[in-house]
Scaffold this motif. Sequence first.
Motif, PDB file in Angstrom:
ATOM      1  N   GLN A 162       0.832  -1.206   0.000  1.00 20.39           N
ATOM      2  CA  GLN A 162       0.000   0.000   0.000  1.00 20.39           C
ATOM      3  C   GLN A 162       0.865   1.253   0.000  1.00 20.39           C
ATOM      4  O   GLN A 162       0.571   2.218  -0.703  1.00 20.39           O
ATOM      5  N   TYR A 191       2.262   1.692  -3.444  1.00 23.36           N
ATOM      6  CA  TYR A 191       1.210   2.215  -4.313  1.00 23.36           C
ATOM      7  C   TYR A 191       0.994   3.708  -4.079  1.00 23.36           C
ATOM      8  O   TYR A 191       0.889   4.494  -5.028  1.00 23.36           O
ATOM      9  N   PRO A 206       3.987   1.006  -7.341  1.00 21.22           N
ATOM     10  CA  PRO A 206       3.188  -0.128  -6.871  1.00 21.22           C
ATOM     11  C   PRO A 206       3.870  -1.489  -6.935  1.00 21.22           C
ATOM     12  O   PRO A 206       3.444  -2.409  -6.267  1.00 21.22           O
ATOM     13  N   LYS A 207       4.922  -1.611  -7.681  1.00 21.12           N
ATOM     14  CA  LYS A 207       5.616  -2.898  -7.796  1.00 21.12           C
ATOM     15  C   LYS A 207       6.855  -2.974  -6.895  1.00 21.12           C
ATOM     16  O   LYS A 207       7.675  -3.879  -7.047  1.00 21.12           O
TER      17      LYS A 207
END
Length: 98
Positions: free
Chosen positions: A27, A30, A35-36
Amino acid sequence: MIPADFEVRVYTVVRQIPRGKVTTYGQIAYMIGFPKNARLVGATLKHSKRDQITPCHRVVNAAGRLVPGWEEQRELLLLEGITFKENGHVKMKDHFWQ
């Protein structure tokens, strides 16, 4: 490419997690636009100072599992009213912050 201020971005988000809530490495990744890179968030927090200014104890994995070997994390979360499942994981549905 990971920006030079990645660490600052991570800590900025961690400092916003309210008392009695937890969030995940994913989270945070993100929220800062990567996000990765949940593992990189974890690596960043692993090397942080464990203080009340940066409440790293409020960050768990996606299943609500605590940091292995950091016994104080559970104690700190209990003091904030965080509840746990029988398996020792945080009850994410009750305490997740996004």
